[in-house]
Design a protein around this motif. Structure first.
Motif, PDB file in Angstrom:
ATOM      1  N   CYS A 241       5.482   3.466   2.414  1.00 56.62           N
ATOM      2  CA  CYS A 241       4.188   3.268   3.333  1.00 56.62           C
ATOM      3  C   CYS A 241       3.410   2.186   2.329  1.00 56.62           C
ATOM      4  O   CYS A 241       2.805   2.775   1.540  1.00 56.62           O
ATOM      5  CB  CYS A 241       3.333   4.482   3.728  1.00 56.62           C
ATOM      6  SG  CYS A 241       4.315   4.649   5.143  1.00 56.62           S
ATOM      7  N   PRO A 242       2.690   1.438   2.099  1.00 58.21           N
ATOM      8  CA  PRO A 242       1.091   0.549   1.456  1.00 58.21           C
ATOM      9  C   PRO A 242       0.576   1.032   1.315  1.00 58.21           C
ATOM     10  O   PRO A 242       0.020   0.985   3.086  1.00 58.21           O
ATOM     11  CB  PRO A 242       1.962  -0.829   1.906  1.00 58.21           C
ATOM     12  CG  PRO A 242       2.494  -1.010   3.003  1.00 58.21           C
ATOM     13  CD  PRO A 242       3.040  -0.093   3.535  1.00 58.21           C
TER      14      PRO A 242
ATOM     15  N   PRO B  76      -2.700  -0.542   2.838  1.00 58.02           N
ATOM     16  CA  PRO B  76      -3.061  -2.271   2.238  1.00 58.02           C
ATOM     17  C   PRO B  76      -4.566  -2.718   1.964  1.00 58.02           C
ATOM     18  O   PRO B  76      -4.997  -2.525   1.791  1.00 58.02           O
ATOM     19  CB  PRO B  76      -3.254  -2.561   3.900  1.00 58.02           C
ATOM     20  CG  PRO B  76      -3.488  -0.998   4.091  1.00 58.02           C
ATOM     21  CD  PRO B  76      -2.350  -0.119   3.273  1.00 58.02           C
ATOM     22  N   ASP B  77      -4.372  -3.946   0.880  1.00 58.76           N
ATOM     23  CA  ASP B  77      -2.993  -5.081   1.543  1.00 58.76           C
ATOM     24  C   ASP B  77      -2.504  -4.588   0.278  1.00 58.76           C
ATOM     25  O   ASP B  77      -1.353  -5.323   0.219  1.00 58.76           O
ATOM     26  CB  ASP B  77      -3.533  -6.295   1.753  1.00 58.76           C
ATOM     27  CG  ASP B  77      -3.873  -6.529   3.302  1.00 58.76           C
ATOM     28  OD1 ASP B  77      -2.906  -5.678   4.351  1.00 58.76           O
ATOM     29  OD2 ASP B  77      -5.006  -6.724   4.066  1.00 58.76           O
ATOM     30  N   SER B  78      -2.866  -4.373  -0.864  1.00 61.98           N
ATOM     31  CA  SER B  78      -2.939  -4.294  -2.414  1.00 61.98           C
ATOM     32  C   SER B  78      -1.587  -4.143  -2.432  1.00 61.98           C
ATOM     33  O   SER B  78      -0.314  -4.749  -3.564  1.00 61.98           O
ATOM     34  CB  SER B  78      -3.823  -4.005  -3.396  1.00 61.98           C
ATOM     35  OG  SER B  78      -4.435  -3.119  -3.352  1.00 61.98           O
TER      36      SER B  78
ATOM     37  N   THR C 250       0.829  -3.454  -0.873  1.00 63.87           N
ATOM     38  CA  THR C 250       2.372  -4.050   0.240  1.00 63.87           C
ATOM     39  C   THR C 250       3.461  -4.997   0.167  1.00 63.87           C
ATOM     40  O   THR C 250       4.854  -4.151   0.313  1.00 63.87           O
ATOM     41  CB  THR C 250       1.623  -4.730   1.555  1.00 63.87           C
ATOM     42  OG1 THR C 250       0.720  -4.154   1.894  1.00 63.87           O
ATOM     43  CG2 THR C 250       3.538  -5.488   2.391  1.00 63.87           C
TER      44      THR C 250
ATOM     45  N   MET D  97       4.249   0.570   8.338  1.00 61.40           N
ATOM     46  CA  MET D  97       3.123   0.350   8.191  1.00 61.40           C
ATOM     47  C   MET D  97       2.292   1.391   8.543  1.00 61.40           C
ATOM     48  O   MET D  97       2.027   1.709  10.049  1.00 61.40           O
ATOM     49  CB  MET D  97       2.331  -0.930   8.936  1.00 61.40           C
ATOM     50  CG  MET D  97       3.377  -2.070   8.585  1.00 61.40           C
ATOM     51  SD  MET D  97       2.614  -2.450   7.251  1.00 61.40           S
ATOM     52  CE  MET D  97       0.449  -2.966   7.299  1.00 61.40           C
TER      53      MET D  97
ATOM     54  N   ILE E  79      -3.405   0.764   8.565  1.00 59.02           N
ATOM     55  CA  ILE E  79      -3.768  -0.232   9.717  1.00 59.02           C
ATOM     56  C   ILE E  79      -4.861  -0.279   8.685  1.00 59.02           C
ATOM     57  O   ILE E  79      -5.998   0.316   8.770  1.00 59.02           O
ATOM     58  CB  ILE E  79      -3.646   0.075  10.964  1.00 59.02           C
ATOM     59  CG1 ILE E  79      -2.346   0.418  11.785  1.00 59.02           C
ATOM     60  CG2 ILE E  79      -4.114  -1.172  11.714  1.00 59.02           C
ATOM     61  CD1 ILE E  79      -0.947  -0.175  11.065  1.00 59.02           C
ATOM     62  N   ARG E  80      -5.210  -1.722   8.420  1.00 57.29           N
ATOM     63  CA  ARG E  80      -6.344  -2.206   8.125  1.00 57.29           C
ATOM     64  C   ARG E  80      -7.150  -2.846   9.149  1.00 57.29           C
ATOM     65  O   ARG E  80      -6.735  -3.559   9.980  1.00 57.29           O
ATOM     66  CB  ARG E  80      -5.460  -3.086   6.702  1.00 57.29           C
ATOM     67  CG  ARG E  80      -7.375  -3.703   6.371  1.00 57.29           C
ATOM     68  CD  ARG E  80      -6.828  -4.052   4.681  1.00 57.29           C
ATOM     69  NE  ARG E  80      -7.514  -4.948   3.853  1.00 57.29           N
ATOM     70  CZ  ARG E  80      -9.172  -5.871   4.398  1.00 57.29           C
ATOM     71  NH1 ARG E  80      -8.088  -7.178   5.458  1.00 57.29           N
ATOM     72  NH2 ARG E  80      -9.672  -6.543   3.699  1.00 57.29           N
TER      73      ARG E  80
ATOM     74  N   GLN F  12      -9.004  -5.944   9.801  1.00 53.58           N
ATOM     75  CA  GLN F  12      -9.328  -7.220   9.673  1.00 53.58           C
ATOM     76  C   GLN F  12     -10.252  -7.627   9.244  1.00 53.58           C
ATOM     77  O   GLN F  12     -10.120  -8.837   8.358  1.00 53.58           O
ATOM     78  CB  GLN F  12      -7.864  -7.894   9.691  1.00 53.58           C
ATOM     79  CG  GLN F  12      -6.520  -7.768   9.732  1.00 53.58           C
ATOM     80  CD  GLN F  12      -6.303  -7.644   8.176  1.00 53.58           C
ATOM     81  OE1 GLN F  12      -6.804  -8.340   7.494  1.00 53.58           O
ATOM     82  NE2 GLN F  12      -5.081  -6.544   7.869  1.00 53.58           N
TER      83      GLN F  12
ATOM     84  N   LEU G   7      -9.671   1.321   7.310  1.00 54.29           N
ATOM     85  CA  LEU G   7      -7.916   1.971   7.137  1.00 54.29           C
ATOM     86  C   LEU G   7      -7.679   2.972   8.401  1.00 54.29           C
ATOM     87  O   LEU G   7      -9.072   4.176   8.341  1.00 54.29           O
ATOM     88  CB  LEU G   7      -7.041   2.698   5.619  1.00 54.29           C
ATOM     89  CG  LEU G   7      -7.775   1.805   4.591  1.00 54.29           C
ATOM     90  CD1 LEU G   7      -7.069   2.462   3.236  1.00 54.29           C
ATOM     91  CD2 LEU G   7      -7.413   0.377   4.679  1.00 54.29           C
TER      92      LEU G   7
ATOM     93  N   ASP H 162       0.137   2.175  -4.204  1.00 51.24           N
ATOM     94  CA  ASP H 162      -1.072   1.507  -4.251  1.00 51.24           C
ATOM     95  C   ASP H 162      -1.062   0.783  -5.425  1.00 51.24           C
ATOM     96  O   ASP H 162       0.119   0.982  -5.992  1.00 51.24           O
ATOM     97  CB  ASP H 162      -1.928   2.265  -4.257  1.00 51.24           C
ATOM     98  CG  ASP H 162      -3.340   2.145  -3.672  1.00 51.24           C
ATOM     99  OD1 ASP H 162      -2.844   0.505  -3.408  1.00 51.24           O
ATOM    100  OD2 ASP H 162      -4.283   2.663  -3.655  1.00 51.24           O
TER     101      ASP H 162
END
Length: 485
Positions: free
Chosen positions: A297-298, A300-302, A304, A320, A323-324, A326, A348, A364
């Motif tokens: 899992c990333p 997010p967003d950097s 990903t 995912m 979840i960010r 937005q 997040l 990350d």
């Protein structure tokens, strides 16, 4: 003015982005679009300077996002003309707060041969000594920014035209600089001899554009021509581009962290897609630091692209898991203490149904202070994860940057005071691994890894080896890396 990033203070921040155009109708509109594409490089403030043969030089400087300040007709109609430059910034060198509008670039100066404006990405490492010298000789500074030194040095030059005065000034400057400047008719771009910070050239109809990144050329419909080379100065008019190299040649030391985090993933650096490079970083990370798990899992967003690369190389499914939001924005609200304590949960949220019972690898881009990493780990465990493994797409950040990046003091960097195992225990995760410096070099295209005798990049934030001595910081007591380290 509230803090610009109260919920995102655990990342290294690029100090600014620069953009300029010449030979177009309504240059300010193109500059605003370019700055919007470069917003990730500076989200506290922005400014635009333009010139029109009838209206002369005009400027606008504002705190906040480009979209909130440079989209209204009321503002943009005050900025006519076919040539303009702009700047978005974080405040590092210089003051912060409501009084710092004077530090917002571009800076403007009126000389005997006409006006000129400059926008600077980077950091002048001998700015304190230059400022002291200039003040003693009668200069009156209007800001606390290191970049203003360039204007004052230009004013004291005996050269006959503005490009030559700029050359004269920049020969006195140490550190990192990519500069976009303008006169009434000329757009000027310069990179320091090491090429630490990026600058690219684009063709825009019959005109030209200069930008920190190619993604800003894309948004205005400009064709990418090439990167400005380290140590190069280009002077652009409606007739074309003149290029020369006014500085003593040096081996390029481009900032490797541009590949890791600063640049947008849809930009091109050194002929390489930033997205593909970050995916390669993830692949190298998986080769060096495998672990048995159920999901990658990333953060997010950097994180990903690197998480995608880790998943592809390891065969562990990508998901995912976080979840960010937005829409939070850095000017969200004036945060109360209660809201501030909610921290990253405002930004997040964990995908609980996906995470519950799983062994999760979180990817990350970096660990700076570690505060955000700890909070994310807690969120993942609260959601019912069985294990949490951190994989970091850069080596440990153990040294501050003095070349245009907002970095904490060294003692506040987690990797400066703890070993990898100690960091793992501090974060409270099942495992913590970083990509090696050699692995990072391989991912950005150096097949043999890092040559310790002649590194291809500036990697001082990881290695402690500074390509330009940070003179001002040494005067303030900063200790360079010793042989024992």
């Amino acid at each position: 003015m509230p803090p610009a990033h109260p919920f995102d203070d655990d990342k290294l921040k690029e100090e600014c982005g620069i953009f300029g155009v010449v030979g177009v109708a309504d240059a300010a509109n193109f500059v605003a679009l370019g700055l919007h594409a470069l917003q990730h490089r500076g989200q506290e403030a922005g400014g635009i300077v333009v010139h029109d043969s009838d209206a002369g030089f005009n400027s606008a400087r504002r705190f906040g996002y480009v979209r909130d300040n440079f989209t209204s007709h009321k503002v943009m109609e005050t900025l006519p003309g076919p040539i303009g430059i702009g700047h978005v910034r974080y405040s590092t060198a210089g003051t912060k707060g409501a009084t710092a509008i004077r530090d917002v670039q571009p800076f403007f100066g009126e000389f005997a041969m006409g006006g000129a404006a400059i926008a600077h990405n980077g950091n002048i490492t001998n700015a304190d000594s230059l400022r002291k010298e200039l003040i003693e000789r009668g200069s009156i500074f209007q800001s606390s920014s290191d970049s203003e030194c360039i204007i004052h040095l230009m004013a004291r030059s005996m050269q006959r035209n503005i490009p030559d005065r700029m050359e004269d000034a920049l020969r006195r400057v140490e550190g990192a600089f990519s500069v976009v400047a303008m006169t009434r008719t000329k757009l000027i771009g310069v990179r320091d001899p090491l090429g630490v910070r990026p600058l690219v050239l684009g063709k825009l109809g019959d005109g030209y554009a200069l930008s920190s990144e190619t993604c800003a050329l894309d948004i205005v419909g400009a064709e990418f021509v090439r990167e400005i080379k380290p140590g190069e100065m280009v002077v652009i008019t409606e007739k074309g581009v003149e290029s020369h190299f006014p500085f003593r040649p040096a081996k390029s030391r481009f900032c490797i962290f541009e590949h890791v985090y600063f640049s947008r993933p849809d930009s091109i650096l050194g002929g390489r897609s930033v997205y593909e490079t970050r995916e390669n970083i993830g692949r190298e990370l998986a080769k060096e630091n495998p672990v048995e798990a159920d999901l990658v899992c990333p953060v997010p967003d950097s994180g990903t692209p690197a998480a995608i690369g880790y998943s592809l190389e390891s065969g562990i499914p990508y998901a995912m898991g976080i979840i960010r939001n937005q829409y939070m924005g850095r000017t969200f609200i004036e945060p109360t203490e209660q809201i501030r304590n909610m921290g990253v949960r405002l930004k997040l949220n964990v995908n609980r149904a996906l995470i519950r019972g799983k062994r999760v690898i979180l990817v990350d881009d970096s660990v700076v202070r570690g505060t955000t990493s700890r909070k994310i780990k807690e969120m993942i465990l609260d959601a019912g994860a069985a294990e949490v493994h951190f994989r970091i797409a850069s080596p440990p950040t153990a040294w501050p940057c003095f070349y245009g990046v907002d970095t904490p003091q060294r003692e506040k960097l987690l990797a400066a005071t703890m070993s990898e195992d100690e960091m793992r225990d501090h974060l409270g995760v099942d495992s913590l691994k970083f990509i090696s410096l050699d692995g990072l070099y391989r991912a950005v295209g150096e097949a043999k890894g890092r040559d310790p005798s002649a590194p291809a990049y500036c990697d001082a934030c990881f290695s402690g080896e500074y390509p330009v001595e940070p003179a001002d910081m040494l005067d303030k007591g900063f200790k360079m890396k010793t042989a024992a380290e």
